[in-house]
Write a protein that holds these residues in place. Structure first.
Motif, PDB file in Angstrom:
ATOM      1  N   VAL A  49       0.844  -1.205   0.000  1.00 21.71           N
ATOM      2  CA  VAL A  49       0.000   0.000   0.000  1.00 21.71           C
ATOM      3  C   VAL A  49       0.877   1.252   0.000  1.00 21.71           C
ATOM      4  CG1 VAL A  49      -1.748   1.296   1.295  1.00 21.71           C
ATOM      5  CG2 VAL A  49      -1.896  -1.197   1.168  1.00 21.71           C
TER       6      VAL A  49
ATOM      7  N   TYR B  26      -4.295  -1.247  -8.944  1.00 22.82           N
ATOM      8  CA  TYR B  26      -3.428  -2.010  -8.033  1.00 22.82           C
ATOM      9  C   TYR B  26      -4.246  -2.702  -6.942  1.00 22.82           C
ATOM     10  CZ  TYR B  26       0.596  -0.088 -10.361  1.00 22.82           C
ATOM     11  OH  TYR B  26       1.540   0.227 -11.315  1.00 22.82           O
ATOM     12  N   HIS B  27      -5.560  -2.685  -7.110  1.00 19.84           N
ATOM     13  CA  HIS B  27      -6.476  -3.435  -6.252  1.00 19.84           C
ATOM     14  C   HIS B  27      -6.608  -2.871  -4.841  1.00 19.84           C
ATOM     15  CE1 HIS B  27      -6.420  -6.159  -9.573  1.00 19.84           C
ATOM     16  NE2 HIS B  27      -5.124  -6.318  -9.454  1.00 19.84           N
ATOM     17  N   LEU B  28      -6.395  -1.573  -4.689  1.00 19.08           N
ATOM     18  CA  LEU B  28      -6.729  -0.949  -3.410  1.00 19.08           C
ATOM     19  C   LEU B  28      -8.209  -0.570  -3.455  1.00 19.08           C
ATOM     20  CD1 LEU B  28      -3.668   1.358  -2.625  1.00 19.08           C
ATOM     21  CD2 LEU B  28      -3.925  -1.114  -2.388  1.00 19.08           C
ATOM     22  N   VAL B  29      -8.917  -0.830  -2.370  1.00 19.17           N
ATOM     23  CA  VAL B  29     -10.349  -0.515  -2.319  1.00 19.17           C
ATOM     24  C   VAL B  29     -10.485   1.005  -2.229  1.00 19.17           C
ATOM     25  CG1 VAL B  29     -12.522  -0.860  -1.133  1.00 19.17           C
ATOM     26  CG2 VAL B  29     -10.816  -2.675  -1.133  1.00 19.17           C
ATOM     27  N   THR B  30     -10.957   1.592  -3.308  1.00 24.22           N
ATOM     28  CA  THR B  30     -10.960   3.055  -3.439  1.00 24.22           C
ATOM     29  C   THR B  30     -12.350   3.544  -3.786  1.00 24.22           C
ATOM     30  OG1 THR B  30      -8.732   2.846  -4.346  1.00 24.22           O
ATOM     31  CG2 THR B  30      -9.812   4.982  -4.583  1.00 24.22           C
TER      32      THR B  30
ATOM     33  N   GLN C 147      -7.269   1.519  -8.052  1.00 21.92           N
ATOM     34  CA  GLN C 147      -8.011   0.271  -8.295  1.00 21.92           C
ATOM     35  C   GLN C 147      -7.237  -0.662  -9.222  1.00 21.92           C
ATOM     36  OE1 GLN C 147     -12.089   0.905  -9.427  1.00 21.92           O
ATOM     37  NE2 GLN C 147     -12.588   1.968  -7.520  1.00 21.92           N
TER      38      GLN C 147
END
Lengths: 97, 176
Positions: A38, A86-90, A84
């Motif tokens: 992260v 990079y698959h961060l919940v945004t 998103q």
């Protein structure tokens, strides 16, 4: 994202209003993604220094979410899409006046 | 498994059959059409329904293409896994230009394993793991292995990742 389709008059009016007010890019905690990952993504996407990226990452971790950037909607969408990717919940939230 | 830093990228060696199985599943996991995976890889962005629909039409489609190209990249590197010396194990090279794609793909695969196996947040932190089924234990072990590969690519690891076992009691992944 560089272009947005037209939509209805009501939609366009609402978007004009939306574009005029800043938006928050919010990253939410998830139990799987590595903390170091992260931090790296925050540095990569926003160009933040490591200390700032780590502070935001820890805010996500301890508080469940963090406002990682605030500004115009178009740029906010670009950042949200990059996070998103990079698959961060945004999520995107309009700043309350 | 060992790893080494080369001029061209990261080299992983002596890949066990279990680790190979885990790695070979990555392309399938990140392109899974299971609703639980889709929900996590394409999260809701806007609270407003119309804004969300528009977001999905635009950003959602672009993300879909990006994830597909990442799947190709990972699959290509996996197809180039070699056993340079008979009996000395297989090696995987992740070239530097591919490292960012691999990092994201490994993250997506971990998220997919988590979703597909109905894992719980506490289990990631080592709490109440006695309730886990054998399948869930295996999934968690795989998540840990992929996390260790991520740590190598992030430059955070100095000792070799271990092959996954179905007993993930010592979780050192430091998940967010």
């Amino acid at each position: 994202m560089s272009s947005r389709p037209g939509g209805s008059t009501e939609t366009r009016e609402r978007e004009k209003t939306s574009l005029a007010r800043p938006w928050n890019v919010v990253v939410h905690d998830d139990p799987v993604t590595l903390m170091d990952y992260v931090t790296k993504i925050f540095m990569q996407v926003f160009g933040y220094a490591k200390a700032k990226a780590e502070r935001l990452m820890l805010e996500v971790h301890h508080q469940g979410r963090s406002i990682v950037w605030t500004g115009g909607r178009e740029q906010a969408e670009i950042y949200a899409q990059q996070l998103q990717a990079y698959h961060l919940v945004t999520t995107l939230e309009r700043v309350e006046s | 498994m060992w790893f080494a830093r080369l001029d061209a990228g990261w080299l992983f060696g002596d890949i066990s059959p279990e680790a190979l199985t885990t790695l070979e599943a990555v392309p399938l996991l990140i392109t899974s059409r299971d609703p639980r995976v889709l929900k996590r890889l394409y999260p809701e962005t806007y609270e407003d329904e119309e804004q969300e629909r528009e977001w999905r039409r635009n950003a959602g489609e672009e993300l879909k293409h990006l994830f597909a190209s990442r799947e190709e990249l990972v699959r290509g590197d996996l197809q180039r896994i070699r056993e340079p010396l008979a009996g000395r194990g297989k090696v995987l090279l992740i070239p530097d230009p591919h490292a960012s794609g691999w990092l994201a793909a490994l993250n997506a695969a971990r998220l997919a394993l988590y979703a597909l196996n109905d894992l719980e947040p506490g289990w990631m932190a080592g709490v109440e793991r006695e309730r886990m089924s054998p399948q869930q234990r295996t999934a968690l072990a795989r998540i840990r292995l992929l996390a260790e590969l991520q740590s190598v690519l992030l430059g955070e690891r100095t000792s070799p990742p271990e092959a996954p076992t179905a007993d993930p009691e010592e979780d050192a992944s430091g998940d967010d």
